[in-house]
Design an enzyme around this catalytic site. Structure first.
Site, short mmCIF file in Angstrom:
data_model
loop_
_atom_site.label_atom_id
_atom_site.label_comp_id
_atom_site.label_asym_id
_atom_site.label_seq_id
_atom_site.Cartn_x
_atom_site.Cartn_y
_atom_site.Cartn_z
N ASN A 130 16.80 -51.02 31.83
CA ASN A 130 17.08 -49.60 32.08
C ASN A 130 16.46 -49.28 33.44
O ASN A 130 15.25 -49.14 33.55
CB ASN A 130 16.46 -48.73 30.98
CG ASN A 130 16.58 -47.25 31.29
OD1 ASN A 130 17.30 -46.85 32.22
ND2 ASN A 130 15.88 -46.42 30.52
N TRP A 131 17.33 -49.20 34.42
CA TRP A 131 16.82 -48.99 35.78
C TRP A 131 16.35 -47.55 36.03
O TRP A 131 15.78 -47.26 37.07
CB TRP A 131 17.90 -49.37 36.82
CG TRP A 131 18.03 -50.84 37.03
CD1 TRP A 131 17.24 -51.82 36.48
CD2 TRP A 131 18.99 -51.52 37.84
NE1 TRP A 131 17.66 -53.05 36.91
CE2 TRP A 131 18.73 -52.89 37.75
CE3 TRP A 131 20.06 -51.08 38.64
CZ2 TRP A 131 19.49 -53.85 38.43
CZ3 TRP A 131 20.82 -52.02 39.31
CH2 TRP A 131 20.53 -53.39 39.21
N LYS A 132 16.65 -46.65 35.11
CA LYS A 132 16.28 -45.24 35.28
C LYS A 132 16.79 -44.75 36.65
O LYS A 132 17.86 -45.17 37.07
CB LYS A 132 14.77 -45.06 35.08
CG LYS A 132 14.31 -45.67 33.75
CD LYS A 132 12.90 -45.32 33.36
CE LYS A 132 12.59 -45.96 32.02
NZ LYS A 132 11.27 -45.60 31.50
N HIS A 158 17.49 -41.31 25.30
CA HIS A 158 16.22 -41.82 25.81
C HIS A 158 15.18 -40.70 25.77
O HIS A 158 15.52 -39.53 26.00
CB HIS A 158 16.40 -42.34 27.25
CG HIS A 158 15.21 -43.12 27.71
ND1 HIS A 158 14.05 -42.51 28.15
CD2 HIS A 158 14.98 -44.45 27.78
CE1 HIS A 158 13.17 -43.45 28.47
NE2 HIS A 158 13.70 -44.63 28.25
N GLU A 160 13.05 -39.76 27.80
CA GLU A 160 12.98 -38.97 29.04
C GLU A 160 14.07 -37.90 29.06
O GLU A 160 13.87 -36.80 29.57
CB GLU A 160 13.08 -39.90 30.26
CG GLU A 160 11.78 -40.68 30.45
CD GLU A 160 11.95 -42.03 31.11
OE1 GLU A 160 13.00 -42.30 31.71
OE2 GLU A 160 11.00 -42.85 30.99
N GLU A 207 11.45 -47.01 21.00
CA GLU A 207 10.56 -46.86 22.16
C GLU A 207 9.50 -45.81 21.86
O GLU A 207 9.77 -44.60 21.99
CB GLU A 207 11.36 -46.43 23.39
CG GLU A 207 12.44 -47.41 23.79
CD GLU A 207 12.79 -47.30 25.27
OE1 GLU A 207 12.87 -48.35 25.92
OE2 GLU A 207 12.94 -46.17 25.79
N GLY A 214 6.18 -46.93 30.33
CA GLY A 214 5.70 -46.81 31.71
C GLY A 214 4.19 -46.66 31.82
O GLY A 214 3.66 -46.35 32.87
N SER A 224 6.79 -50.83 28.10
CA SER A 224 5.88 -51.76 28.79
C SER A 224 6.11 -53.22 28.40
O SER A 224 5.17 -54.00 28.28
CB SER A 224 4.41 -51.36 28.57
OG SER A 224 4.17 -50.08 29.13
N GLY A 267 12.20 -51.09 31.24
CA GLY A 267 12.26 -50.27 32.44
C GLY A 267 11.74 -51.02 33.65
O GLY A 267 12.44 -51.83 34.27
N GLY A 268 10.48 -50.79 33.99
CA GLY A 268 9.88 -51.31 35.22
C GLY A 268 10.09 -52.79 35.46
O GLY A 268 10.42 -53.21 36.58
O1 LIG Z 1 11.71 -46.48 28.81
C1 LIG Z 1 11.77 -47.70 28.85
C2 LIG Z 1 13.06 -48.39 28.79
O2 LIG Z 1 14.08 -47.52 28.42
C3 LIG Z 1 10.55 -48.51 28.99
O3 LIG Z 1 10.09 -48.39 30.29
P1 LIG Z 1 8.96 -49.41 30.80
O4 LIG Z 1 9.45 -50.78 30.45
O5 LIG Z 1 8.87 -49.16 32.27
O6 LIG Z 1 7.72 -49.07 30.03
#
Ligand SMILES: O=C(CO)COP(=O)(O)O
Length: 255
Positions: A9-11, A94, A96, A166, A172, A212, A233-234
């Protein structure tokens, strides 16, 4: 057996040029037997990625979708528009989006139904906040979110649904859930699906962990019986790290 699925998930990261460069850096390294791979990119990069990903094993995903096919919804993107580009997966609900963009259980459900209707596979996110966890509400929260998201989904459509657990406090923050805790909550989610669709159907649904996840800890999550991959994500943002995640997932399942 459920095929594990690793989804990046590149956000809100990567311009078109950066997205294409990522795919070039993957080169031949992205073939990993027995793992399904997805990259969920910003809307602006989707068309270029659809082209760049041709000939790779990676499926294209979006990070949101509107539930209507068209209309006066300024700034929104419809399932038809995503389908036309070649998008196969879409992240829905998600945390967010729930937190910053007023996404509710009700809109999540509408989006899930719209995605399925148009042949997009939803990756439905559920997960508790730190406050809810500390109040002992984790099971109730993920059950409620799962049941609400899947209202009106029929048994045949369930096969196309992926759930991502999640925990919000793990996103994050560098603080991942322990693999055992994540597995326990994912088993609760699977139980909620079993109550609605039956045990056999629930056993076929893929449920990822997210929060994470990195190349260094992917093995521990994949070793758990109820965890079928990760939403990352990251650590999905560089080709090197992405490839390590996929290899980690493949290695664990092959052994
Ligand atoms: O929200 C996430 C994936 O959708 C998780 O993000 P991180 O892997 O950066 O913690």
């Amino acid at each position: 057996m459920r095929t594990p699925i690793i989804a990046g998930n590149w956000k809100m990261h990567k311009t078109i040029a950066e997205a294409v460069r990522f795919v070039q850096e993957l080169k031949a390294g992205s073939a990993a037997a027995g793992v399904e791979q997805v990259i969920c990119a910003p809307f602006t990069a989707l068309a270029a990625l659809a082209e760049a990903l041709k000939g790779t094993p990676i499926a294209l995903g979006a990070q949101n979708v509107h539930f209507e096919e068209q209309g006066a919804f300024t700034g929104e993107i419809s399932p038809l528009m995503l389908k036309e580009i070649g998008v196969r997966y879409v992240i829905i609900g998600h945390s967010e989006r729930r937190q910053y963009f007023n996404e509710t259980d009700e809109t999540v459900n509408k989006k899930v139904l719209a995605a399925l209707k148009h042949g997009l596979k939803p990756i439905v996110c559920v997960g508790e906040s730190l406050e809810q966890r500390e109040a002992g509400e984790t099971a109730a929260v993920v059950r409620r979110q799962t049941e609400a998201a899947l209202a009106g989904v029929d048994a045949a459509q369930l096969a196309d649904v992926v759930i991502a657990y999640e925990p919000i406090w793990a996103i994050g923050t560098g603080k991942s859930s322990t693999a055992e805790d994540a597995n326990e909550t994912i088993a609760i989610i699977r139980g909620a699906i079993a109550e609605r669709f039956g045990q056999a159907a629930a056993q076929t649904v893929r449920i990822q962990y997210g929060g994470s996840v990195k190349p260094e800890n992917i093995d521990s999550f994949m070793a758990q019986p109820d965890i079928d991959g990760a939403l990352v994500g990251g650590a999905s943002l560089t080709a090197e790290s992405y490839l390590q995640l996929v290899a980690g997932a493949a290695g664990q399942r092959q052994s």
